[in-house]
Scaffold this motif. Structure first.
Motif, PDB file in Angstrom:
ATOM      1  N   SER A  33       0.800  -1.223   0.000  1.00  0.00           N
ATOM      2  CA  SER A  33       0.000   0.000   0.000  1.00  0.00           C
ATOM      3  C   SER A  33       0.834   1.274   0.000  1.00  0.00           C
ATOM      4  O   SER A  33       0.288   2.373  -0.124  1.00  0.00           O
ATOM      5  N   ALA A  34       2.147   1.158   0.123  1.00  0.00           N
ATOM      6  CA  ALA A  34       3.007   2.350   0.178  1.00  0.00           C
ATOM      7  C   ALA A  34       2.865   3.168  -1.100  1.00  0.00           C
ATOM      8  O   ALA A  34       2.942   2.640  -2.212  1.00  0.00           O
ATOM      9  N   ASP A  35       2.687   4.471  -0.944  1.00  0.00           N
ATOM     10  CA  ASP A  35       2.444   5.368  -2.076  1.00  0.00           C
ATOM     11  C   ASP A  35       3.769   5.876  -2.631  1.00  0.00           C
ATOM     12  O   ASP A  35       4.177   7.021  -2.404  1.00  0.00           O
ATOM     13  N   ILE A  36       4.471   5.020  -3.370  1.00  0.00           N
ATOM     14  CA  ILE A  36       5.759   5.383  -3.963  1.00  0.00           C
ATOM     15  C   ILE A  36       5.864   4.730  -5.330  1.00  0.00           C
ATOM     16  O   ILE A  36       5.245   3.703  -5.596  1.00  0.00           O
ATOM     17  N   THR A  37       6.678   5.325  -6.189  1.00  0.00           N
ATOM     18  CA  THR A  37       6.895   4.765  -7.514  1.00  0.00           C
ATOM     19  C   THR A  37       8.255   5.200  -8.024  1.00  0.00           C
ATOM     20  O   THR A  37       8.947   6.020  -7.388  1.00  0.00           O
ATOM     21  N   GLU A  38       8.670   4.664  -9.178  1.00  0.00           N
ATOM     22  CA  GLU A  38       9.959   5.010  -9.759  1.00  0.00           C
ATOM     23  C   GLU A  38      10.038   6.517 -10.010  1.00  0.00           C
ATOM     24  O   GLU A  38       9.074   7.143 -10.435  1.00  0.00           O
ATOM     25  N   GLY A  39      11.200   7.084  -9.731  1.00  0.00           N
ATOM     26  CA  GLY A  39      11.408   8.512  -9.918  1.00  0.00           C
ATOM     27  C   GLY A  39      11.145   9.340  -8.676  1.00  0.00           C
ATOM     28  O   GLY A  39      11.586  10.486  -8.589  1.00  0.00           O
ATOM     29  N   ASP A  40      10.407   8.782  -7.707  1.00  0.00           N
ATOM     30  CA  ASP A  40      10.160   9.507  -6.462  1.00  0.00           C
ATOM     31  C   ASP A  40      11.448   9.666  -5.668  1.00  0.00           C
ATOM     32  O   ASP A  40      12.408   8.904  -5.834  1.00  0.00           O
ATOM     33  N   ILE A  41      11.454  10.661  -4.794  1.00  0.00           N
ATOM     34  CA  ILE A  41      12.609  10.912  -3.942  1.00  0.00           C
ATOM     35  C   ILE A  41      12.252  10.546  -2.504  1.00  0.00           C
ATOM     36  O   ILE A  41      11.238  10.991  -1.965  1.00  0.00           O
ATOM     37  N   ILE A  42      13.090   9.708  -1.898  1.00  0.00           N
ATOM     38  CA  ILE A  42      12.929   9.316  -0.498  1.00  0.00           C
ATOM     39  C   ILE A  42      13.935  10.089   0.345  1.00  0.00           C
ATOM     40  O   ILE A  42      15.132  10.108   0.033  1.00  0.00           O
ATOM     41  N   LYS A  43      13.465  10.723   1.392  1.00  0.00           N
ATOM     42  CA  LYS A  43      14.351  11.398   2.349  1.00  0.00           C
ATOM     43  C   LYS A  43      14.472  10.492   3.562  1.00  0.00           C
ATOM     44  O   LYS A  43      13.471  10.158   4.206  1.00  0.00           O
ATOM     45  N   PRO A  45      16.915   9.075   7.122  1.00  0.00           N
ATOM     46  CA  PRO A  45      17.984   9.391   8.076  1.00  0.00           C
ATOM     47  C   PRO A  45      19.259   8.612   7.765  1.00  0.00           C
ATOM     48  O   PRO A  45      19.207   7.469   7.308  1.00  0.00           O
ATOM     49  N   SER A  46      20.397   9.246   8.012  1.00  0.00           N
ATOM     50  CA  SER A  46      21.687   8.606   7.792  1.00  0.00           C
ATOM     51  C   SER A  46      22.667   9.152   8.822  1.00  0.00           C
ATOM     52  O   SER A  46      22.353  10.116   9.534  1.00  0.00           O
ATOM     53  N   PRO A  47      23.867   8.572   8.931  1.00  0.00           N
ATOM     54  CA  PRO A  47      24.861   9.120   9.858  1.00  0.00           C
ATOM     55  C   PRO A  47      25.232  10.577   9.562  1.00  0.00           C
ATOM     56  O   PRO A  47      25.773  11.257  10.420  1.00  0.00           O
ATOM     57  N   ARG A  48      24.924  11.068   8.341  1.00  0.00           N
ATOM     58  CA  ARG A  48      25.220  12.448   7.978  1.00  0.00           C
ATOM     59  C   ARG A  48      23.946  13.282   7.937  1.00  0.00           C
ATOM     60  O   ARG A  48      23.870  14.291   7.248  1.00  0.00           O
ATOM     61  N   GLY A  49      22.942  12.870   8.686  1.00  0.00           N
ATOM     62  CA  GLY A  49      21.679  13.580   8.680  1.00  0.00           C
ATOM     63  C   GLY A  49      20.766  13.064   7.583  1.00  0.00           C
ATOM     64  O   GLY A  49      21.079  12.095   6.894  1.00  0.00           O
ATOM     65  N   GLU A  50      19.619  13.711   7.393  1.00  0.00           N
ATOM     66  CA  GLU A  50      18.675  13.265   6.374  1.00  0.00           C
ATOM     67  C   GLU A  50      19.261  13.473   4.977  1.00  0.00           C
ATOM     68  O   GLU A  50      19.764  14.545   4.648  1.00  0.00           O
ATOM     69  N   GLN A  51      19.184  12.416   4.168  1.00  0.00           N
ATOM     70  CA  GLN A  51      19.691  12.459   2.802  1.00  0.00           C
ATOM     71  C   GLN A  51      18.584  12.061   1.830  1.00  0.00           C
ATOM     72  O   GLN A  51      17.678  11.295   2.176  1.00  0.00           O
ATOM     73  N   SER A  52      18.677  12.573   0.619  1.00  0.00           N
ATOM     74  CA  SER A  52      17.665  12.318  -0.395  1.00  0.00           C
ATOM     75  C   SER A  52      18.156  11.281  -1.399  1.00  0.00           C
ATOM     76  O   SER A  52      19.304  11.344  -1.856  1.00  0.00           O
ATOM     77  N   PHE A  53      17.277  10.348  -1.740  1.00  0.00           N
ATOM     78  CA  PHE A  53      17.588   9.268  -2.676  1.00  0.00           C
ATOM     79  C   PHE A  53      16.458   9.161  -3.695  1.00  0.00           C
ATOM     80  O   PHE A  53      15.290   9.148  -3.321  1.00  0.00           O
ATOM     81  N   ARG A  54      16.819   9.060  -4.973  1.00  0.00           N
ATOM     82  CA  ARG A  54      15.812   8.943  -6.019  1.00  0.00           C
ATOM     83  C   ARG A  54      15.654   7.476  -6.438  1.00  0.00           C
ATOM     84  O   ARG A  54      16.639   6.800  -6.763  1.00  0.00           O
ATOM     85  N   ILE A  55      14.421   7.001  -6.452  1.00  0.00           N
ATOM     86  CA  ILE A  55      14.136   5.611  -6.803  1.00  0.00           C
ATOM     87  C   ILE A  55      14.387   5.392  -8.294  1.00  0.00           C
ATOM     88  O   ILE A  55      13.857   6.112  -9.132  1.00  0.00           O
ATOM     89  N   TYR A  56      15.216   4.390  -8.618  1.00  0.00           N
ATOM     90  CA  TYR A  56      15.477   4.054 -10.018  1.00  0.00           C
ATOM     91  C   TYR A  56      14.957   2.675 -10.396  1.00  0.00           C
ATOM     92  O   TYR A  56      14.845   2.348 -11.583  1.00  0.00           O
ATOM     93  N   LYS A  57      14.630   1.857  -9.398  1.00  0.00           N
ATOM     94  CA  LYS A  57      14.125   0.511  -9.693  1.00  0.00           C
ATOM     95  C   LYS A  57      13.212   0.064  -8.570  1.00  0.00           C
ATOM     96  O   LYS A  57      13.429   0.390  -7.406  1.00  0.00           O
ATOM     97  N   HIS A  71      21.575   8.032  -4.321  1.00  0.00           N
ATOM     98  CA  HIS A  71      21.678   9.353  -3.712  1.00  0.00           C
ATOM     99  C   HIS A  71      21.387  10.425  -4.757  1.00  0.00           C
ATOM    100  O   HIS A  71      21.695  10.270  -5.947  1.00  0.00           O
ATOM    101  N   ILE A  72      20.806  11.521  -4.316  1.00  0.00           N
ATOM    102  CA  ILE A  72      20.398  12.589  -5.228  1.00  0.00           C
ATOM    103  C   ILE A  72      21.582  13.117  -6.054  1.00  0.00           C
ATOM    104  O   ILE A  72      21.390  13.678  -7.147  1.00  0.00           O
ATOM    105  N   PHE A  73      22.800  12.921  -5.554  1.00  0.00           N
ATOM    106  CA  PHE A  73      24.007  13.284  -6.296  1.00  0.00           C
ATOM    107  C   PHE A  73      23.986  12.710  -7.707  1.00  0.00           C
ATOM    108  O   PHE A  73      24.452  13.346  -8.666  1.00  0.00           O
ATOM    109  N   TYR A  74      23.427  11.490  -7.858  1.00  0.00           N
ATOM    110  CA  TYR A  74      23.446  10.817  -9.157  1.00  0.00           C
ATOM    111  C   TYR A  74      22.442  11.406 -10.143  1.00  0.00           C
ATOM    112  O   TYR A  74      22.441  10.995 -11.310  1.00  0.00           O
ATOM    113  N   ASP A  75      21.630  12.372  -9.719  1.00  0.00           N
ATOM    114  CA  ASP A  75      20.823  13.116 -10.689  1.00  0.00           C
ATOM    115  C   ASP A  75      21.719  13.797 -11.713  1.00  0.00           C
ATOM    116  O   ASP A  75      21.312  14.045 -12.857  1.00  0.00           O
ATOM    117  N   LEU A  76      22.951  14.111 -11.309  1.00  0.00           N
ATOM    118  CA  LEU A  76      23.891  14.759 -12.226  1.00  0.00           C
ATOM    119  C   LEU A  76      24.257  13.852 -13.402  1.00  0.00           C
ATOM    120  O   LEU A  76      24.733  14.335 -14.436  1.00  0.00           O
TER     121      LEU A  76
END
Length: 210
Positions: A33-43, A45-57, A71-76
């Motif tokens: 039931s989770a409302d997520i799909t490819e391309g969405d961004i998940i924020k 928690p991590s040892p470096r604080g909250e980080q953003s990750f984009r779903i690719y699969k 990681h959102i870095f790979y949007d580049l």
């Protein structure tokens, strides 16, 4: 706008893997039931604080969903550099030149304390390749440690030995070892094909043992 949570997610499990100057990914398992799909961004928690990750699969089953996000870095990696030339410049100038010469506007900013002077040319590649992916990438050329903090990219000079140690039973909480001998070879039978009739020859002793 990354200052709010559009949907609060409650994962069954969630793991973040970060390799030094390499892979930075999130893998999480959710209910169907989770409302997520490819391309969405998940924020997350991590040892470096909250980080953003984009779903690719995403893998779906009768039990739920498993998502894989970078990681959102790979949007580049979706951006493009036609040509950028760095002449006798510091690490900061090099990475800023890469980001400033992207074909598509973006929100990434870079810092670095690497002072060594290098020269390099990047032609028809994406910024991630220029920073970490190519043989003459910034990290391979200048050295240093890549710190990815959402849209902030920092290449720090190599650290110094401050005398800290990690020891089993003292400050190491646990360790997992994954040993797989399925591909280990201890004996080979070398052959070579020679002559016009494609004759196959082996060694007189037949085998070479490790």
């Amino acid at each position: 706008n990354f200052n709010h949570n559009e949907t609060i997610l409650n994962p069954i499990s969630c793991f973040i893997t970060e390799e030094a100057n390499g892979l930075y990914e999130l893998e999480a398992e959710f209910a169907k039931s989770a409302d997520i799909t490819e391309g969405d961004i998940i924020k997350a928690p991590s040892p470096r604080g909250e980080q953003s990750f984009r779903i690719y699969k995403m893998k779906k089953s009768l039990k739920g969903k498993t998502v894989y996000a970078r990681h959102i870095f790979y949007d580049l990696s979706k951006n493009f550099i036609v040509n950028v030339e760095v002449n006798n410049a510091s690490g900061l100038t090099a990475i800023q030149s890469v980001l400033n010469n992207c074909e598509t506007d973006h929100g990434f900013v870079a810092t670095s304390d690497v002072l060594s002077q290098k020269s390099v040319i990047y032609t028809r590649i994406n910024p991630v390749q220029a920073i970490i992916g190519e043989e003459n990438s910034i990290l391979n050329l200048y050295g240093g440690n890549l710190i990815r903090d959402n849209f902030a990219i920092n290449i720090k000079a190599k650290g110094t030995d401050r005398g800290y140690e990690i020891r089993m039973g003292k400050n190491l909480l646990g360790i997992d070892a994954d040993i797989d001998e399925s591909s280990v070879k201890t004996r080979i039978y070398p052959t070579v094909v020679l002559g016009n009739n494609d004759t196959t020859y082996a060694l007189p002793e037949k085998y070479v043992d490790s």
